[in-house]
Design a protein around this motif. Structure first.
Motif, PDB file in Angstrom:
ATOM      1  N   THR A  28     -16.159  33.847 -24.144  1.00  9.21           N
ATOM      2  CA  THR A  28     -15.077  33.948 -25.118  1.00  9.21           C
ATOM      3  C   THR A  28     -15.538  34.464 -26.480  1.00  9.21           C
ATOM      4  OG1 THR A  28     -15.388  31.645 -25.750  1.00  9.21           O
ATOM      5  CG2 THR A  28     -13.780  32.105 -24.005  1.00  9.21           C
ATOM      6  N   ASN A  29     -16.811  34.771 -26.633  1.00 10.49           N
ATOM      7  CA  ASN A  29     -17.345  35.216 -27.925  1.00 10.49           C
ATOM      8  C   ASN A  29     -16.964  36.665 -28.159  1.00 10.49           C
ATOM      9  OD1 ASN A  29     -18.787  35.998 -30.131  1.00 10.49           O
ATOM     10  ND2 ASN A  29     -20.749  35.236 -29.421  1.00 10.49           N
ATOM     11  N   ARG A  30     -16.019  36.910 -29.037  1.00 11.73           N
ATOM     12  CA  ARG A  30     -15.596  38.285 -29.315  1.00 11.73           C
ATOM     13  C   ARG A  30     -16.317  38.872 -30.516  1.00 11.73           C
ATOM     14  NH1 ARG A  30     -13.743  39.962 -24.622  1.00 11.73           N
ATOM     15  NH2 ARG A  30     -12.115  38.620 -23.791  1.00 11.73           N
ATOM     16  N   ARG A  31     -17.172  38.071 -31.150  1.00  3.74           N
ATOM     17  CA  ARG A  31     -17.849  38.580 -32.342  1.00  3.74           C
ATOM     18  C   ARG A  31     -19.046  39.436 -31.961  1.00  3.74           C
ATOM     19  NH1 ARG A  31     -21.884  36.412 -35.632  1.00  3.74           N
ATOM     20  NH2 ARG A  31     -21.940  34.558 -34.324  1.00  3.74           N
ATOM     21  N   ASN A  32     -19.770  39.013 -30.938  1.00  3.16           N
ATOM     22  CA  ASN A  32     -20.918  39.796 -30.501  1.00  3.16           C
ATOM     23  C   ASN A  32     -20.502  40.769 -29.406  1.00  3.16           C
ATOM     24  OD1 ASN A  32     -22.417  38.473 -32.335  1.00  3.16           O
ATOM     25  ND2 ASN A  32     -23.532  37.203 -30.881  1.00  3.16           N
ATOM     26  N   SER A  33     -21.441  41.571 -28.995  1.00  6.46           N
ATOM     27  CA  SER A  33     -21.080  42.685 -28.131  1.00  6.46           C
ATOM     28  C   SER A  33     -21.277  42.387 -26.652  1.00  6.46           C
ATOM     29  CB  SER A  33     -21.905  43.921 -28.500  1.00  6.46           C
ATOM     30  OG  SER A  33     -23.207  43.828 -27.938  1.00  6.46           O
ATOM     31  N   ILE A  34     -20.676  43.223 -25.874  1.00  7.92           N
ATOM     32  CA  ILE A  34     -20.982  43.353 -24.458  1.00  7.92           C
ATOM     33  C   ILE A  34     -21.640  44.725 -24.293  1.00  7.92           C
ATOM     34  CG2 ILE A  34     -20.045  43.507 -22.126  1.00  7.92           C
ATOM     35  CD1 ILE A  34     -17.777  41.651 -23.148  1.00  7.92           C
ATOM     36  N   ALA A  35     -22.704  44.767 -23.546  1.00 16.39           N
ATOM     37  CA  ALA A  35     -23.483  45.993 -23.478  1.00 16.39           C
ATOM     38  C   ALA A  35     -23.900  46.315 -22.046  1.00 16.39           C
ATOM     39  CB  ALA A  35     -24.733  45.871 -24.343  1.00 16.39           C
ATOM     40  N   TRP A  36     -24.191  47.575 -21.849  1.00 20.59           N
ATOM     41  CA  TRP A  36     -24.823  48.052 -20.628  1.00 20.59           C
ATOM     42  C   TRP A  36     -26.260  48.435 -20.956  1.00 20.59           C
ATOM     43  CZ3 TRP A  36     -22.906  47.814 -15.779  1.00 20.59           C
ATOM     44  CH2 TRP A  36     -21.538  47.619 -15.626  1.00 20.59           C
ATOM     45  N   PHE A  37     -27.175  47.948 -20.130  1.00 25.10           N
ATOM     46  CA  PHE A  37     -28.574  48.314 -20.193  1.00 25.10           C
ATOM     47  C   PHE A  37     -28.951  48.966 -18.881  1.00 25.10           C
ATOM     48  CE2 PHE A  37     -30.451  46.150 -23.922  1.00 25.10           C
ATOM     49  CZ  PHE A  37     -29.365  45.406 -24.346  1.00 25.10           C
ATOM     50  N   GLU A  50     -22.743  49.805 -25.982  1.00 22.33           N
ATOM     51  CA  GLU A  50     -22.269  48.482 -26.332  1.00 22.33           C
ATOM     52  C   GLU A  50     -20.916  48.571 -27.003  1.00 22.33           C
ATOM     53  OE1 GLU A  50     -24.868  47.818 -30.459  1.00 22.33           O
ATOM     54  OE2 GLU A  50     -24.600  46.204 -29.035  1.00 22.33           O
ATOM     55  N   ILE A  51     -20.150  47.496 -26.842  1.00 22.90           N
ATOM     56  CA  ILE A  51     -18.812  47.455 -27.402  1.00 22.90           C
ATOM     57  C   ILE A  51     -18.596  46.083 -28.010  1.00 22.90           C
ATOM     58  CG2 ILE A  51     -17.739  46.772 -25.198  1.00 22.90           C
ATOM     59  CD1 ILE A  51     -15.331  48.568 -26.040  1.00 22.90           C
ATOM     60  N   THR A  57     -17.941  50.977 -30.738  1.00 25.05           N
ATOM     61  CA  THR A  57     -18.922  51.276 -29.691  1.00 25.05           C
ATOM     62  C   THR A  57     -20.148  51.965 -30.275  1.00 25.05           C
ATOM     63  OG1 THR A  57     -17.868  53.401 -29.216  1.00 25.05           O
ATOM     64  CG2 THR A  57     -17.138  51.493 -27.930  1.00 25.05           C
ATOM     65  N   TYR A  58     -21.256  51.814 -29.578  1.00 22.86           N
ATOM     66  CA  TYR A  58     -22.500  52.466 -29.966  1.00 22.86           C
ATOM     67  C   TYR A  58     -23.199  52.983 -28.719  1.00 22.86           C
ATOM     68  CZ  TYR A  58     -21.878  50.134 -34.449  1.00 22.86           C
ATOM     69  OH  TYR A  58     -21.377  49.715 -35.643  1.00 22.86           O
ATOM     70  N   TYR A  59     -23.884  54.120 -28.901  1.00 27.89           N
ATOM     71  CA  TYR A  59     -24.637  54.735 -27.815  1.00 27.89           C
ATOM     72  C   TYR A  59     -25.942  55.301 -28.357  1.00 27.89           C
ATOM     73  CZ  TYR A  59     -19.878  54.948 -25.930  1.00 27.89           C
ATOM     74  OH  TYR A  59     -18.603  54.638 -25.519  1.00 27.89           O
ATOM     75  N   PRO A  60     -26.983  55.288 -27.569  1.00 26.87           N
ATOM     76  CA  PRO A  60     -28.187  56.013 -27.982  1.00 26.87           C
ATOM     77  C   PRO A  60     -27.978  57.512 -27.754  1.00 26.87           C
ATOM     78  CG  PRO A  60     -28.512  55.097 -25.819  1.00 26.87           C
ATOM     79  CD  PRO A  60     -27.175  54.614 -26.283  1.00 26.87           C
ATOM     80  N   ASN A  61     -28.793  58.321 -28.402  1.00 33.08           N
ATOM     81  CA  ASN A  61     -28.635  59.770 -28.291  1.00 33.08           C
ATOM     82  C   ASN A  61     -28.775  60.265 -26.855  1.00 33.08           C
ATOM     83  OD1 ASN A  61     -28.180  60.108 -31.018  1.00 33.08           O
ATOM     84  ND2 ASN A  61     -30.337  60.444 -31.486  1.00 33.08           N
ATOM     85  N   PHE A  67     -21.661  59.213 -21.682  1.00 34.29           N
ATOM     86  CA  PHE A  67     -21.273  57.864 -21.253  1.00 34.29           C
ATOM     87  C   PHE A  67     -20.196  57.336 -22.197  1.00 34.29           C
ATOM     88  CE2 PHE A  67     -25.477  56.381 -19.056  1.00 34.29           C
ATOM     89  CZ  PHE A  67     -25.469  57.541 -18.289  1.00 34.29           C
ATOM     90  N   THR A  68     -19.266  56.572 -21.636  1.00 27.89           N
ATOM     91  CA  THR A  68     -18.223  55.941 -22.428  1.00 27.89           C
ATOM     92  C   THR A  68     -18.038  54.503 -21.961  1.00 27.89           C
ATOM     93  OG1 THR A  68     -17.067  58.054 -22.705  1.00 27.89           O
ATOM     94  CG2 THR A  68     -15.828  56.049 -23.188  1.00 27.89           C
ATOM     95  N   ILE A  69     -18.115  53.572 -22.914  1.00 28.05           N
ATOM     96  CA  ILE A  69     -17.875  52.170 -22.603  1.00 28.05           C
ATOM     97  C   ILE A  69     -16.461  51.817 -23.043  1.00 28.05           C
ATOM     98  CG2 ILE A  69     -18.849  51.346 -24.795  1.00 28.05           C
ATOM     99  CD1 ILE A  69     -19.934  48.912 -23.257  1.00 28.05           C
ATOM    100  N   SER A  70     -15.790  51.010 -22.234  1.00 20.28           N
ATOM    101  CA  SER A  70     -14.437  50.587 -22.586  1.00 20.28           C
ATOM    102  C   SER A  70     -14.219  49.184 -22.030  1.00 20.28           C
ATOM    103  CB  SER A  70     -13.391  51.547 -22.029  1.00 20.28           C
ATOM    104  OG  SER A  70     -13.474  51.607 -20.605  1.00 20.28           O
ATOM    105  N   GLN A  71     -13.173  48.535 -22.515  1.00 22.95           N
ATOM    106  CA  GLN A  71     -12.907  47.174 -22.051  1.00 22.95           C
ATOM    107  C   GLN A  71     -11.425  46.981 -21.763  1.00 22.95           C
ATOM    108  OE1 GLN A  71     -14.360  44.647 -25.168  1.00 22.95           O
ATOM    109  NE2 GLN A  71     -12.848  45.313 -26.665  1.00 22.95           N
ATOM    110  N   ASP A  72     -11.161  46.214 -20.760  1.00 27.07           N
ATOM    111  CA  ASP A  72      -9.797  45.822 -20.407  1.00 27.07           C
ATOM    112  C   ASP A  72      -9.746  44.309 -20.547  1.00 27.07           C
ATOM    113  OD1 ASP A  72      -7.445  45.025 -19.172  1.00 27.07           O
ATOM    114  OD2 ASP A  72      -7.542  46.590 -17.648  1.00 27.07           O
TER     115      ASP A  72
END
Length: 120
Positions: A28-37, A50-51, A57-61, A67-72
């Motif tokens: 339930t923590n919406r303050r920190n991110s969810i990320a893909w590694f 990460e989102i 959102t943030y991405y490395p170069n 790549f695109t991160i999104s959330q439902d």
């Protein structure tokens, strides 16, 4: 209990696309991110997207523009759309929650991973 379950990995030829899904429960923590590694054999685990709760959102170069991160939020699912895949994108991909700025040690929760293999 927080659980993250990844799906959507597979094998694809270079230039192809895949969409990974991460279904999250108990978080339930919406303050920190969810990320893909991702982690390739013999390499360190690296963040690829990460989102944050507000949708930032943030991405490395190395993946920016591909790549695109999104959330439902209704489905409690985070997606990673990967286009124009390259052989160097081959890795195990992990979903992680509760951290920030791609700092691996800051993420409290991890999924089991899903394999992505890109052939040339």
């Amino acid at each position: 209990q927080v659980q993250l379950v990844e799906s959507g990995g597979g094998s694809v030829q270079a230039g192809g696309s895949l969409r990974l899904s991460c279904t999250i429960s108990g978080y339930t923590n919406r303050r920190n991110s969810i990320a893909w590694f991702r982690q390739a054999p013999g390499k360190e685990r690296e963040g690829v997207a990460e989102i944050y709760g507000g949708g930032i959102t943030y991405y490395p170069n190395s993946v920016k523009g591909r790549f695109t991160i999104s959330q439902d939020n209704a489905q409690n699912t985070v997606y990673l759309q990967m286009n124009t895949l390259r052989p160097e994108d081959t890795a195990m991909y992990y979903c992680a929650a509760g951290g920030y700025s791609f700092l691996r040690e800051s993420y409290n929760y991890w999924g089991q991973g899903t394999q992505v293999t890109v052939s040339s």
